[in-house]
Design a protein around this motif. Structure first.
Motif, PDB file in Angstrom:
ATOM      1  N   ARG A  84      -1.098  -2.407  -0.171  1.00 42.30           N
ATOM      2  CA  ARG A  84      -1.136  -2.520   1.301  1.00 42.30           C
ATOM      3  C   ARG A  84      -0.547  -3.846   1.772  1.00 42.30           C
ATOM      4  O   ARG A  84       0.134  -3.906   2.801  1.00 42.30           O
ATOM      5  N   ARG A  85      -0.827  -4.927   1.015  1.00 45.03           N
ATOM      6  CA  ARG A  85      -0.259  -6.228   1.388  1.00 45.03           C
ATOM      7  C   ARG A  85       1.263  -6.189   1.313  1.00 45.03           C
ATOM      8  O   ARG A  85       1.961  -6.623   2.239  1.00 45.03           O
ATOM      9  N   LEU A  86       1.777  -5.649   0.209  1.00 44.82           N
ATOM     10  CA  LEU A  86       3.239  -5.576   0.034  1.00 44.82           C
ATOM     11  C   LEU A  86       3.871  -4.658   1.074  1.00 44.82           C
ATOM     12  O   LEU A  86       4.942  -4.951   1.607  1.00 44.82           O
ATOM     13  N   GLY A  87       3.186  -3.544   1.362  1.00 44.14           N
ATOM     14  CA  GLY A  87       3.734  -2.598   2.330  1.00 44.14           C
ATOM     15  C   GLY A  87       3.756  -3.129   3.748  1.00 44.14           C
ATOM     16  O   GLY A  87       4.507  -2.627   4.592  1.00 44.14           O
ATOM     17  N   SER A  88       2.931  -4.129   4.030  1.00 41.37           N
ATOM     18  CA  SER A  88       2.860  -4.683   5.390  1.00 41.37           C
ATOM     19  C   SER A  88       3.893  -5.774   5.645  1.00 41.37           C
ATOM     20  O   SER A  88       4.027  -6.256   6.773  1.00 41.37           O
ATOM     21  N   PRO A 103      -2.903  -2.264  -7.856  1.00 37.49           N
ATOM     22  CA  PRO A 103      -4.116  -2.025  -7.051  1.00 37.49           C
ATOM     23  C   PRO A 103      -3.777  -1.848  -5.568  1.00 37.49           C
ATOM     24  O   PRO A 103      -2.848  -2.473  -5.044  1.00 37.49           O
ATOM     25  N   MET A 104      -4.564  -1.008  -4.895  1.00 35.00           N
ATOM     26  CA  MET A 104      -4.235  -0.629  -3.529  1.00 35.00           C
ATOM     27  C   MET A 104      -4.296  -1.791  -2.541  1.00 35.00           C
ATOM     28  O   MET A 104      -3.551  -1.804  -1.559  1.00 35.00           O
ATOM     29  N   ASP A 157     -11.495   9.933  -5.750  1.00 36.71           N
ATOM     30  CA  ASP A 157     -11.344   8.886  -4.728  1.00 36.71           C
ATOM     31  C   ASP A 157     -10.024   8.127  -4.909  1.00 36.71           C
ATOM     32  O   ASP A 157      -9.354   7.782  -3.931  1.00 36.71           O
ATOM     33  N   THR A 158      -9.670   7.863  -6.186  1.00 31.48           N
ATOM     34  CA  THR A 158      -8.413   7.165  -6.480  1.00 31.48           C
ATOM     35  C   THR A 158      -7.222   7.978  -5.986  1.00 31.48           C
ATOM     36  O   THR A 158      -6.316   7.441  -5.336  1.00 31.48           O
ATOM     37  N   LEU A 159      -7.231   9.281  -6.282  1.00 26.56           N
ATOM     38  CA  LEU A 159      -6.108  10.141  -5.897  1.00 26.56           C
ATOM     39  C   LEU A 159      -5.997  10.290  -4.383  1.00 26.56           C
ATOM     40  O   LEU A 159      -4.894  10.334  -3.832  1.00 26.56           O
ATOM     41  N   VAL A 160      -7.142  10.343  -3.716  1.00 26.96           N
ATOM     42  CA  VAL A 160      -7.128  10.421  -2.248  1.00 26.96           C
ATOM     43  C   VAL A 160      -6.604   9.115  -1.659  1.00 26.96           C
ATOM     44  O   VAL A 160      -5.731   9.111  -0.788  1.00 26.96           O
ATOM     45  N   GLU A 161      -7.130   7.990  -2.148  1.00 27.57           N
ATOM     46  CA  GLU A 161      -6.736   6.685  -1.608  1.00 27.57           C
ATOM     47  C   GLU A 161      -5.242   6.433  -1.792  1.00 27.57           C
ATOM     48  O   GLU A 161      -4.581   5.871  -0.906  1.00 27.57           O
TER      49      GLU A 161
END
Length: 406
Positions: free
Chosen positions: A277-281, A272-273, A6-10
């Motif tokens: 996601r926050r940084l990427g946005s 952590p993802m 799941d980690t690798l997919v996410e």
């Protein structure tokens, strides 16, 4: 409970699987031994290998045992995958030197203590093989018709594929079989360009040993335009600080395109993802803060926290007017160079590889010395240029070097 699958997919690692549902169940329920191969074609790994090592690190953190296989034997042949021409043949001495250097880099990244990981060199079993016995035992399980349809051979068939390279797939398949017999290794991981070779190993174990074996590939590190990342004006982005300085390494990630920030944070850091996601946005000027975090975290993983801090400090000194200038990349020149042209000084300091390139940079308005744009390639560099102990050179918008006289 989430598994490493799941980690690798996410995080966006996984590209292709041999038996997806079986792999998913296996990684959820068992702790396995897996391997990734690294051919020692140079005396350092580069950023293209980094994504495979991150995949290995995630697997190890989840309790699975990695085998880092250095290809001291397969490098004698050369992998045709992704190549339009035959690789340069390396001497045995070159390969041994490269293997030694790569092992040191891996040991900084993967925990080999107390049997948590295994470091192997396929030269130990490949170089002493009896060819006739090998072909009888292994070659009989490979269909030439099927091999010729493999992606790793397709693009080479028009220009010519040597029989030497044609053996590579057999050797890589045999590596997996050997690791399965020695350590119970049941899975191979690797870059997506290795898919055909990985399938060969899975198939060989299932035929020879009547046991399950699996393979998963990770996506290659590409930017938002689909081009491979890790190329700089000086060539590959190496993990060896002697080949790519920690500062240059830091700056590469600091300057990537906005669209690539989230992907790189996901693949090349352990942040952590939710935070990824926050940084990427982030948008516009705010995305620069995400790039600073990316640059620091990736540099810390490869070169350690001290070097990451130095690189960060040097970047702040140059771009924000603060920080410690002593960490800016520095080149030394002999005092006898004073009185020479700026072109001669740049080449002597190895900041540019040739006088022609130095002249082109000046003609294009891309050279600044001590905050003054240089327009004359024949300008003489006097002692005045070093009145603060060093001369600050800027190429383009973001490449800085100090030159000091020794």
């Amino acid at each position: 409970m989430a598994s490493v699958y799941d980690t690798l997919v996410e995080r966006g690692f996984l590209k292709q699987f041999t038996h997806e549902e079986e792999i998913k169940e296996l990684l959820e329920k068992e702790k396995i031994t897996f391997y990734i191969g690294f051919d020692p074609t140079a005396d350092s790994l580069h950023v293209g290998h980094f994504i495979a090592m991150m995949m290995m690190a995630h697997m190890q953190r989840a309790g699975h045992r990695p085998i880092a296989l250095v290809g001291g034997g397969t490098a004698m042949i050369g992998d045709p995958s992704g190549k339009t021409d035959m690789r340069k043949m390396l001497t045995k001495e070159d390969i041994e030197n490269n293997v030694s250097a790569i092992k040191k880099q891996m040991q900084k990244f993967i925990d080999f203590r107390d049997g948590k990981a295994i470091l192997e060199n396929n030269a130990d079993w490949l170089l002493n093989l009896n060819y006739v016995e090998f072909i009888r035992e292994i070659g009989v399980h490979f269909s030439v018709n099927r091999m010729l349809t493999a992606e790793c051979f397709k693009q080479r068939l028009e220009k010519g594929l040597s029989f030497l390279e044609f053996n590579y797939m057999l050797m890589q398949g045999y590596d997996f079989l050997e690791l399965n017999r020695r350590y119970g290794c049941v899975m191979q991981l690797g870059g997506d360009d290795q898919w055909s070779n990985m399938l060969a190993g899975v198939d060989l174990i299932r035929r020879k040993e009547s046991k399950p074996a699996f393979a998963m590939t990770c996506a290659l590190l590409t930017n938002s335009e689909g081009k491979k990342m890790g190329k700089t004006e000086k060539g590959a982005l190496w993990l060896d600080p002697e080949k790519t300085s920690p500062y240059d390494f830091y700056q590469y990630w600091r300057n990537i395109a906005d669209a690539d920030v989230e992907k790189c944070l996901s693949l090349l850091t352990f942040i952590p993802m939710d935070e990824v996601r926050r940084l990427g946005s982030l948008k516009d000027a705010e995305i620069n803060e995400a790039k600073k975090i990316l640059a620091f975290e990736v540099t810390k993983l490869i070169h350690g926290e001290e070097e990451a801090n130095k690189a960060k400090s040097a970047a702040e000194a140059l771009f924000s007017g603060g920080g410690d200038m002593s960490n800016v990349p520095t080149a030394e020149v002999a005092s006898s160079i004073i009185g020479s042209t700026i072109v001669d000084v740049l080449v002597a300091a190895k900041i540019l590889p040739s006088k022609g390139e130095a002249r082109r940079l000046i003609q294009q308005g891309g050279l600044t010395v001590n905050n003054e744009k240089i327009t004359d390639a024949n300008m003489i560099v006097s002692e005045e240029f070093f009145k603060d102990g060093s001369m600050l050179v800027k190429r383009g918008k973001k490449n800085y070097n100090k030159i000091v006289v020794v």
